[in-house]
Design an enzyme around this catalytic site. Structure first.
Site, PDB file in Angstrom:
ATOM      1  N   GLU A  97       1.076 -46.638  -7.287  1.00 45.32           N
ATOM      2  CA  GLU A  97       1.748 -45.688  -7.239  1.00 45.32           C
ATOM      3  C   GLU A  97       2.849 -45.729  -7.874  1.00 45.32           C
ATOM      4  OE1 GLU A  97      -0.396 -45.393  -3.100  1.00 45.32           O
ATOM      5  OE2 GLU A  97       0.225 -46.769  -4.481  1.00 45.32           O
ATOM      6  N   GLU A 104      -3.732 -47.225   2.154  1.00 43.96           N
ATOM      7  CA  GLU A 104      -3.159 -46.706   3.542  1.00 43.96           C
ATOM      8  C   GLU A 104      -3.838 -46.354   4.643  1.00 43.96           C
ATOM      9  OE1 GLU A 104       1.008 -44.545   1.715  1.00 43.96           O
ATOM     10  OE2 GLU A 104      -0.877 -44.170   0.391  1.00 43.96           O
TER      11      GLU A 104
END
Length: 262
Positions: free
Chosen positions: A131, A111
């Site tokens: 995740e 990210e």
């Protein structure tokens, strides 16, 4: 406790994540990152992000800190909020931003790289968004920035499966823009950052702002906006210097940030 080392190299602010080999982001590191970006001086023409060592660029949010917050009943809001603030600052900068991926980029590390304009990666690097295996998803801009970089369906597949993408595939799908030998990735990224830092600051800032607006506009409106902005730039001091240098067969010496541009 993680730390962000910083140095200035020919107008480039080099930020190096350092946290026990994984370079995962804890609250202190996120706050340091935001503060260093905010405190940059007018002499900074580009920012380069990397991780300490050759094992990891960034392994994402510090899971130990998240677990302690979870066990205490506090949840992830403080850490994720601090990371989101730092990432947003980087993503919204009007100067070139570069990432040198020197190892694994996991979760928040991917990210963070997606906040940067240019990503150079080691030939032995890898990217993953695991995740979902923890019952969460990439919540620090990943569901927005990564699909815009590599496409909706590719991003969805990576986030649903959590699989690891090796360097060659990362280059193919757009997570990285160039692959470099591990020993040279930082050197080559810094070389490019130095060159970009010497570029025309007003034109670079305007380019970035125009592309961001254009992404949200209908095509015809975006085309008209870009043309109007390009015409408006025509009388700038940067254009005068660029033309002078071109015909003199010299490297341009653009006015620095804060100088008169029109």
């Amino acid at each position: 406790m993680g730390i962000v080392h910083h140095e200035i190299d020919e107008g480039v602010l080099v930020l190096t994540l350092d946290n026990r080999g994984t370079n995962s982001i804890d609250l202190d590191m996120a706050q340091q990152l935001a503060s260093l970006v905010e405190a940059r001086g007018p002499d900074i023409g580009a920012i380069l992000l990397t991780g300490k060592g050759d094992g990891a660029f960034c392994a994402g949010s510090d899971l130990g800190e998240l677990k302690r917050a979870h066990d205490a009943g506090n949840g992830p809001a403080e850490l994720l909020g601090a990371e989101n603030r730092a990432f947003d600052l980087i993503a919204s900068l009007d100067i070139p931003t570069l990432a040198a991926i020197n190892g694994v980029a996991v979760g928040g590390g991917v990210e963070l790289s997606a906040c940067c304009d240019i990503v150079y990666a080691s030939e032995t690097s890898s990217f993953s968004l695991p995740e979902i295996r923890l019952g969460v998803f990439p919540g620090i801009g990943g569901t927005v920035r990564i699909p815009r970089r590599i496409g909706y369906s590719r991003a969805m597949e990576l986030m649903l499966t959590g699989r690891t993408v090796k360097a060659a595939e990362a280059l193919q799908i757009g997570l990285a823009h160039r692959l470099i030998a591990p020993a040279d990735v930082l050197v080559e990224t810094l070389k490019l950052a130095r060159r970009l830092a010497k570029g025309p600051p007003h034109a670079i800032a305007t380019l970035k702002a125009t592309m961001r607006r254009g992404w949200e506009m209908p095509e015809r409106e975006a085309l008209e906006d870009a043309l109007a902005v390009a015409v408006a730039l025509g009388g700038s001091a940067e254009v005068s210097e660029g033309l002078r240098a071109f015909f003199a067969k010299e490297e341009p010496r653009f006015p620095r940030r804060g100088s008169e541009q029109h």
